[in-house]
Design an enzyme around this catalytic site. Structure first.
Site, PDB file in Angstrom:
ATOM      1  CB  CYS A  44      11.845   5.560   1.033  1.00  0.00           C
ATOM      2  SG  CYS A  44      10.986   5.693   2.294  1.00  0.00           S
TER       3      CYS A  44
ATOM      4  N   GLY B  73       0.249   1.310  -3.274  1.00  0.00           N
ATOM      5  CA  GLY B  73       0.336   0.661  -4.511  1.00  0.00           C
ATOM      6  C   GLY B  73       1.340   1.134  -5.697  1.00  0.00           C
ATOM      7  N   GLY B  74       2.137   2.141  -5.471  1.00  0.00           N
ATOM      8  CA  GLY B  74       2.854   2.445  -6.268  1.00  0.00           C
ATOM      9  C   GLY B  74       3.706   1.577  -7.029  1.00  0.00           C
TER      10      GLY B  74
ATOM     11  CD  GLU C 120      -0.265  -2.125   4.052  1.00  0.00           C
ATOM     12  OE1 GLU C 120       0.798  -1.891   3.104  1.00  0.00           O
ATOM     13  OE2 GLU C 120      -0.091  -2.090   5.114  1.00  0.00           O
TER      14      GLU C 120
ATOM     15  CB  ALA D  44      -0.874   0.156   1.147  1.00  0.00           C
TER      16      ALA D  44
ATOM     17  CG  ASP E  10       8.874  -0.277  -1.201  1.00  0.00           C
ATOM     18  OD1 ASP E  10       9.922   0.123  -1.126  1.00  0.00           O
ATOM     19  OD2 ASP E  10       7.745   0.557  -1.166  1.00  0.00           O
TER      20      ASP E  10
HETATM   21  C1  SAM Z   1       7.258   1.854   2.229  1.00  0.00           C
HETATM   22  S1  SAM Z   1       5.664   1.413   2.440  1.00  0.00           S
HETATM   23  C2  SAM Z   1       5.163   0.648   0.980  1.00  0.00           C
HETATM   24  C3  SAM Z   1       5.069   1.511  -0.313  1.00  0.00           C
HETATM   25  C4  SAM Z   1       4.417   0.751  -1.213  1.00  0.00           C
HETATM   26  N1  SAM Z   1       5.365  -0.191  -1.771  1.00  0.00           N
HETATM   27  C5  SAM Z   1       4.383   1.611  -2.748  1.00  0.00           C
HETATM   28  O1  SAM Z   1       5.041   1.619  -3.449  1.00  0.00           O
HETATM   29  O2  SAM Z   1       3.185   2.434  -2.690  1.00  0.00           O
HETATM   30  C6  SAM Z   1       5.723   0.224   3.555  1.00  0.00           C
HETATM   31  C7  SAM Z   1       4.540  -0.566   3.807  1.00  0.00           C
HETATM   32  O3  SAM Z   1       4.558  -1.543   4.855  1.00  0.00           O
HETATM   33  C8  SAM Z   1       3.330  -1.753   5.809  1.00  0.00           C
HETATM   34  N2  SAM Z   1       3.887  -2.322   7.179  1.00  0.00           N
HETATM   35  C9  SAM Z   1       4.225  -1.960   8.146  1.00  0.00           C
HETATM   36  N3  SAM Z   1       4.401  -2.695   9.044  1.00  0.00           N
HETATM   37  C10 SAM Z   1       4.663  -3.978   8.511  1.00  0.00           C
HETATM   38  C11 SAM Z   1       4.670  -5.188   8.970  1.00  0.00           C
HETATM   39  N4  SAM Z   1       5.072  -5.607  10.118  1.00  0.00           N
HETATM   40  N5  SAM Z   1       4.734  -6.238   7.873  1.00  0.00           N
HETATM   41  C12 SAM Z   1       4.598  -5.824   6.525  1.00  0.00           C
HETATM   42  N6  SAM Z   1       4.051  -4.460   6.283  1.00  0.00           N
HETATM   43  C13 SAM Z   1       4.074  -3.738   7.243  1.00  0.00           C
HETATM   44  C14 SAM Z   1       2.999  -0.180   5.821  1.00  0.00           C
HETATM   45  O4  SAM Z   1       1.586  -0.134   6.271  1.00  0.00           O
HETATM   46  C15 SAM Z   1       3.250   0.292   4.550  1.00  0.00           C
HETATM   47  O5  SAM Z   1       2.045   0.443   3.898  1.00  0.00           O
END
Ligand code: SAM
Length: 462
Positions: free
Chosen positions: A228, A111-112, A131, A109, A175
């Protein structure tokens, strides 16, 4: 910009040495705005005049940030607003993604990267976009439905649950949630939340996520790890940890010098870094690994206590199958009164995954029978397989489109009664049911534009 922590400054200076001043200046400059076109929907030729993102041919920079909310094409899935550096994932995977694959985007999420993967994969591949946070999974499902690819499932599961699908995926993208140093320019909150302690917690959480999902990757399968953030702990140190503790080799990626991508800070761990003083985008880190450890066979697939009772292979009258182009490529089935289409070549995978995962959206939802009507679903309007020829189409102007997207009632006195597909600049937005004196707006309630601060002029992004 909020004030940077002294600890962040001293740690990052140690990484960048003489480049620190350039980096600090870049943090004060404005973030570039970029979008990535949906090659299955947008007219790429039309936008050829934009300055493009060097490492992604669908990516382009805009001169300023428009109010995307008020561009109907944004809601039609014609493009995704994505920070340019992270589009590099597409370049990385292009070199290693070949054939029919099962791909997992674990932390997907909003979704990029999942929309990017969907555009990259061949149509006989399966993309599972997951997600863990429920509210974010809803947004992910909305964005994936708008992107319109049928070979996609959106799930809302913990990595450990998906990890039970031993030896299943050819490619996994992690990611990871991170300390977000690369987002300081865009997001002041990330500066305020930053601490050395938080970096440590992020690193530990990333390792937990990676260890949990590792069994789901096939032997010789590809893992892309990205963050990031800039620090070593969450990046090169974690990649080294995957290699040594989980069993993988780190792979090189071909890049062009002119892209000004920075190498890893650790010689033995090839990786790709983006700094805002060198590349036009935010901070980003990415590495590619191939699993060398022998994966266990799939033995402990969990069963849900109760199957949700999908009725398979019931027949849908052909006139509704014809709502899709190439309808022979799909399996049609019902679930909770709604009719769905899923690519036939991956239908068995869908059935398998549904038994163990919490599926939020799948394939194309065509619609449902209500009384004498078959009420078409938004997912059908957004699908890249929508067969427009089988619908009454009405192209609307910008103001009507905004009213429609705000889910206001419309009047279409010149249109025939029944279901009408509304388009804007020929791009489908959704359906209405025209009953003569008014048209019932079928746009999903939860997707509607909530802002009432509507500009006077259309927002044209391209
Ligand atoms: C960097 S963001 C992802 C951005 C996404 N890949 C994009 O390109 O739009 C990281 C995601 O990891 C989720 N996240 C947080 N804790 C997590 C966990 N313990 N296990 C898996 N995902 C987790 C967050 O809710 C967030 O949506």
């Amino acid at each position: 910009m909020a004030e940077l922590s002294i600890d962040f400054i001293s740690r990052t200076k140690k990484l960048l040495f003489k480049d620190w001043d350039l980096f600090a200046d870049a943090l004060k400059s404005e973030s570039p705005v970029s979008i990535r076109l949906n090659p299955a929907k947008a007219d790429v030729k039309k936008v050829a005049s934009f300055s493009s993102v060097l490492w992604n041919s669908d990516g382009m920079y805009l001169e300023k940030r428009p109010r995307f909310t008020f561009d109907p094409l944004f809601h039609s899935g014609a493009y995704y607003v994505q920070e340019a550096s992270s589009m590099f994932i597409g370049h990385v995977l292009k070199q290693y993604m070949d054939g029919d694959l099962k791909v997992l985007d674990l932390c997907a999420a909003p979704g990029g990267k999942s929309t990017l993967l969907a555009s990259l994969m061949n149509r006989n591949s399966l993309l599972v976009s997951n997600e863990v946070i429920r509210s974010r999974a809803n947004i992910l499902a909305e964005n994936m439905i708008k992107w319109g690819y049928p070979n996609n499932i959106v799930t809302n599961n913990d990595p450990a649950q998906i990890g039970k699908l031993h030896n299943y995926f050819d490619v996994i993208l992690v990611d990871a949630p991170c300390s977000g140093e690369g987002m300081f320019r865009k997001d002041e909150g990330a500066i305020n939340e930053w601490s050395v302690e938080n970096v440590k917690l992020c690193k530990e959480r990333q390792q937990r996520i990676l260890a949990d999902i590792w069994p789901a990757l096939k032997t010789s399968g590809i893992l892309v790890y990205s963050t990031c953030t800039y620090n070593l702990e969450e990046n090169e140190e974690n990649v080294g940890w995957i290699r040594d503790e989980l069993g993988a080799e780190v792979l090189p990626v071909e890049i062009e010098k002119g892209w000004r991508i920075s190498p890893s800070f650790v010689k033995e761990v090839p990786a790709y870094r983006f700094f805002p003083y060198k590349t036009k985008g935010e901070g980003f880190f990415c590495a590619l690994l191939r699993k060398t450890e022998e994966a266990d066979d799939w033995t402990d697939l969990p069963k849900k206590p109760k199957d949700k009772g999908k009725k398979m292979k019931e027949s849908l009258p052909v006139e509704y199958k014809n709502f899709l182009l190439n309808d022979k490529e799909f399996s049609f089935y019902t679930s909770k009164e709604r009719w769905y289409a899923f690519p036939a070549s991956m239908y068995d995978d869908l059935s398998t995954l549904r038994k163990s995962l919490n599926v939020m959206s799948e394939g194309i939802c065509l619609g449902e029978f209500k009384g004498k009507d078959f009420v078409p679903d938004q997912s059908l309007a957004m699908s890249i397989y929508l067969n427009k020829e089988n619908f009454i189409i009405h192209d609307i102007d910008w103001r009507t489109a905004i009213n429609y997207l705000r889910k206001e009632p419309l009047a279409l006195p010149d249109q025939p009664k029944g279901f009408v597909l509304l388009t804007y600049k020929n791009m489908p937005l959704g359906f209405v049911k025209n009953i003569g004196n008014r048209a019932n707006n079928l746009y999903p309630q939860e997707w509607r534009i909530r802002s009432s601060n509507i500009p006077d002029e259309p927002t044209d992004v391209y």
